[in-house]
Motif scaffolding. Structure first.
Motif, PDB file in Angstrom:
ATOM      1  N   ALA A 274      -8.633  20.582   9.277  1.00 55.91           N
ATOM      2  CA  ALA A 274      -9.102  19.257   8.861  1.00 55.91           C
ATOM      3  C   ALA A 274      -9.058  18.349  10.087  1.00 55.91           C
ATOM      4  CB  ALA A 274      -8.194  18.710   7.749  1.00 55.91           C
ATOM      5  N   PRO A 275      -9.571  17.119   9.962  1.00 56.26           N
ATOM      6  CA  PRO A 275      -9.466  16.202  11.108  1.00 56.26           C
ATOM      7  C   PRO A 275      -8.009  16.051  11.546  1.00 56.26           C
ATOM      8  CG  PRO A 275     -10.846  15.257   9.392  1.00 56.26           C
ATOM      9  CD  PRO A 275     -10.209  16.495   8.810  1.00 56.26           C
ATOM     10  N   ASP A 276      -7.819  15.861  12.858  1.00 55.00           N
ATOM     11  CA  ASP A 276      -6.449  15.660  13.326  1.00 55.00           C
ATOM     12  C   ASP A 276      -6.022  14.207  13.122  1.00 55.00           C
ATOM     13  OD1 ASP A 276      -7.109  14.079  15.649  1.00 55.00           O
ATOM     14  OD2 ASP A 276      -7.286  15.865  16.890  1.00 55.00           O
ATOM     15  N   THR A 277      -4.789  13.930  13.440  1.00 53.73           N
ATOM     16  CA  THR A 277      -4.214  12.607  13.161  1.00 53.73           C
ATOM     17  C   THR A 277      -4.929  11.484  13.914  1.00 53.73           C
ATOM     18  OG1 THR A 277      -2.557  13.054  14.872  1.00 53.73           O
ATOM     19  CG2 THR A 277      -1.924  13.491  12.589  1.00 53.73           C
ATOM     20  N   LEU A 278      -5.251  11.709  15.167  1.00 58.91           N
ATOM     21  CA  LEU A 278      -5.911  10.660  15.942  1.00 58.91           C
ATOM     22  C   LEU A 278      -7.360  10.469  15.500  1.00 58.91           C
ATOM     23  CD1 LEU A 278      -4.351  11.244  19.465  1.00 58.91           C
ATOM     24  CD2 LEU A 278      -3.703   9.573  17.717  1.00 58.91           C
ATOM     25  N   GLU A 279      -8.037  11.558  15.146  1.00 55.72           N
ATOM     26  CA  GLU A 279      -9.391  11.434  14.595  1.00 55.72           C
ATOM     27  C   GLU A 279      -9.354  10.622  13.297  1.00 55.72           C
ATOM     28  OE1 GLU A 279     -11.205  15.683  16.174  1.00 55.72           O
ATOM     29  OE2 GLU A 279     -10.009  15.620  14.330  1.00 55.72           O
TER      30      GLU A 279
ATOM     31  N   LYS B  32       0.874  -1.172   0.000  1.00 55.87           N
ATOM     32  CA  LYS B  32       0.000   0.000   0.000  1.00 55.87           C
ATOM     33  C   LYS B  32       0.907   1.216   0.000  1.00 55.87           C
ATOM     34  CE  LYS B  32      -4.002  -2.055   0.407  1.00 55.87           C
ATOM     35  NZ  LYS B  32      -5.089  -1.882  -0.536  1.00 55.87           N
ATOM     36  N   GLU B  33       0.542   2.224  -0.776  1.00 53.39           N
ATOM     37  CA  GLU B  33       1.395   3.392  -0.867  1.00 53.39           C
ATOM     38  C   GLU B  33       0.579   4.664  -0.703  1.00 53.39           C
ATOM     39  OE1 GLU B  33       4.362   5.211  -4.219  1.00 53.39           O
ATOM     40  OE2 GLU B  33       4.240   3.033  -4.004  1.00 53.39           O
ATOM     41  N   VAL B  34       1.094   5.565   0.097  1.00 46.24           N
ATOM     42  CA  VAL B  34       0.481   6.871   0.336  1.00 46.24           C
ATOM     43  C   VAL B  34       1.587   7.909   0.200  1.00 46.24           C
ATOM     44  CG1 VAL B  34      -0.661   8.328   2.040  1.00 46.24           C
ATOM     45  CG2 VAL B  34      -1.224   5.892   1.908  1.00 46.24           C
TER      46      VAL B  34
ATOM     47  N   GLU C 172       3.156  21.547   3.069  1.00 47.56           N
ATOM     48  CA  GLU C 172       3.832  22.745   2.555  1.00 47.56           C
ATOM     49  C   GLU C 172       4.371  23.609   3.695  1.00 47.56           C
ATOM     50  OE1 GLU C 172       4.550  23.337  -0.552  1.00 47.56           O
ATOM     51  OE2 GLU C 172       3.325  21.766  -1.454  1.00 47.56           O
ATOM     52  N   GLU C 173       3.609  23.666   4.809  1.00 49.85           N
ATOM     53  CA  GLU C 173       4.019  24.441   5.977  1.00 49.85           C
ATOM     54  C   GLU C 173       3.119  24.045   7.145  1.00 49.85           C
ATOM     55  OE1 GLU C 173       3.330  28.642   5.569  1.00 49.85           O
ATOM     56  OE2 GLU C 173       1.463  28.315   4.485  1.00 49.85           O
ATOM     57  N   GLY C 174       3.496  24.449   8.320  1.00 52.74           N
ATOM     58  CA  GLY C 174       2.672  24.191   9.497  1.00 52.74           C
ATOM     59  C   GLY C 174       2.534  22.710   9.810  1.00 52.74           C
ATOM     60  N   TYR C 175       1.390  22.372  10.410  1.00 52.26           N
ATOM     61  CA  TYR C 175       1.203  21.014  10.901  1.00 52.26           C
ATOM     62  C   TYR C 175       0.164  20.218  10.121  1.00 52.26           C
ATOM     63  CZ  TYR C 175       3.911  22.777  14.772  1.00 52.26           C
ATOM     64  OH  TYR C 175       4.908  23.328  15.524  1.00 52.26           O
ATOM     65  N   SER C 176      -0.339  20.785   9.034  1.00 50.47           N
ATOM     66  CA  SER C 176      -1.297  20.032   8.229  1.00 50.47           C
ATOM     67  C   SER C 176      -0.582  19.384   7.063  1.00 50.47           C
ATOM     68  CB  SER C 176      -2.430  20.940   7.746  1.00 50.47           C
ATOM     69  OG  SER C 176      -1.926  21.949   6.916  1.00 50.47           O
ATOM     70  N   ALA C 177      -1.196  18.323   6.552  1.00 52.26           N
ATOM     71  CA  ALA C 177      -0.617  17.589   5.437  1.00 52.26           C
ATOM     72  C   ALA C 177      -1.728  17.076   4.543  1.00 52.26           C
ATOM     73  CB  ALA C 177       0.220  16.420   5.963  1.00 52.26           C
ATOM     74  N   THR C 178      -1.393  16.901   3.296  1.00 51.31           N
ATOM     75  CA  THR C 178      -2.311  16.301   2.342  1.00 51.31           C
ATOM     76  C   THR C 178      -1.687  14.999   1.870  1.00 51.31           C
ATOM     77  OG1 THR C 178      -3.121  18.453   1.622  1.00 51.31           O
ATOM     78  CG2 THR C 178      -3.492  16.599   0.133  1.00 51.31           C
ATOM     79  N   SER C 179      -2.463  13.930   1.996  1.00 57.48           N
ATOM     80  CA  SER C 179      -1.994  12.629   1.551  1.00 57.48           C
ATOM     81  C   SER C 179      -2.705  12.249   0.264  1.00 57.48           C
ATOM     82  CB  SER C 179      -2.264  11.565   2.620  1.00 57.48           C
ATOM     83  OG  SER C 179      -1.495  11.823   3.767  1.00 57.48           O
ATOM     84  N   GLN C 180      -1.930  11.803  -0.693  1.00 54.40           N
ATOM     85  CA  GLN C 180      -2.474  11.283  -1.943  1.00 54.40           C
ATOM     86  C   GLN C 180      -2.529   9.770  -1.798  1.00 54.40           C
ATOM     87  OE1 GLN C 180      -3.252  13.435  -4.569  1.00 54.40           O
ATOM     88  NE2 GLN C 180      -4.256  11.697  -5.523  1.00 54.40           N
TER      89      GLN C 180
ATOM     90  N   ILE D   4      -5.177  16.133   6.582  1.00 53.37           N
ATOM     91  CA  ILE D   4      -5.089  15.880   8.020  1.00 53.37           C
ATOM     92  C   ILE D   4      -4.286  17.013   8.636  1.00 53.37           C
ATOM     93  CG2 ILE D   4      -4.254  14.317   9.819  1.00 53.37           C
ATOM     94  CD1 ILE D   4      -4.607  12.018   7.794  1.00 53.37           C
ATOM     95  N   ASP D   5      -4.822  17.589   9.699  1.00 55.86           N
ATOM     96  CA  ASP D   5      -4.183  18.701  10.391  1.00 55.86           C
ATOM     97  C   ASP D   5      -3.958  18.284  11.840  1.00 55.86           C
ATOM     98  OD1 ASP D   5      -3.384  21.049  11.586  1.00 55.86           O
ATOM     99  OD2 ASP D   5      -5.182  22.180  11.070  1.00 55.86           O
TER     100      ASP D   5
END
Length: 131
Positions: free
Chosen positions: A33-38, A3-5, A10-18, A26-27
């Motif tokens: 956006a929803p946080d990592t644990l959510e 499986k690959e993600v 780009e900055e801060g603590y949010s990320a976009t996963s493809q 995920i923020d």
């Protein structure tokens, strides 16, 4: 098979996963956006749905109909996940002991459950005829 993600921040603590052709935001602060644990809880509960359906079928309930799961993650003083609980509701009424058998089989089948450390085993309830 793997499986690959692909994840980009780009900055801060949010990320976009493809994930294949899908994008998931995920923020870690939960502001944009929803946080990592959510997100982990959502993945765990979403994986548990097909496991419940297969488990139900294998334990004498051919169609669980509508399934609702409330996933609750308790955090410790360091804001790390300490425990997980699922409150599961399914459409049909269940016979005595049938719900526990379905849950047991669902945990055996759930790939996310298998990937989590044992201390995060979801404490779970199930209620039939409630949806």
């Amino acid at each position: 098979m793997a499986k690959e993600v692909h994840t980009v921040s780009e900055e801060g603590y949010s990320a976009t996963s493809q994930i294949r052709e899908f994008e998931v935001d995920i923020d870690s602060n939960g502001e944009e956006a929803p946080d990592t644990l959510e997100s982990l809880l959502a993945a765990y509960a979403s994986c548990f749905v097909p496991a419940l359906r297969v488990g139900g079928s294998q334990r004498g309930v051919d169609d669980l109909g509508r399934i609702e799961i409330d996933a609750i993650g308790e955090l410790n003083d360091d804001d790390k996940l300490e425990s997980v609980a699922f409150d599961v509701r399914v459409e049909p009424a269940l016979e005595d002991g049938q719900g526990e058998e379905i849950l047991e089989r669902a945990f055996e089948l759930c790939k996310v459950h298998d990937a989590l450390k044992e201390s995060l085993h979801a404490e779970t309830t199930i209620e039939g005829g409630s949806v």
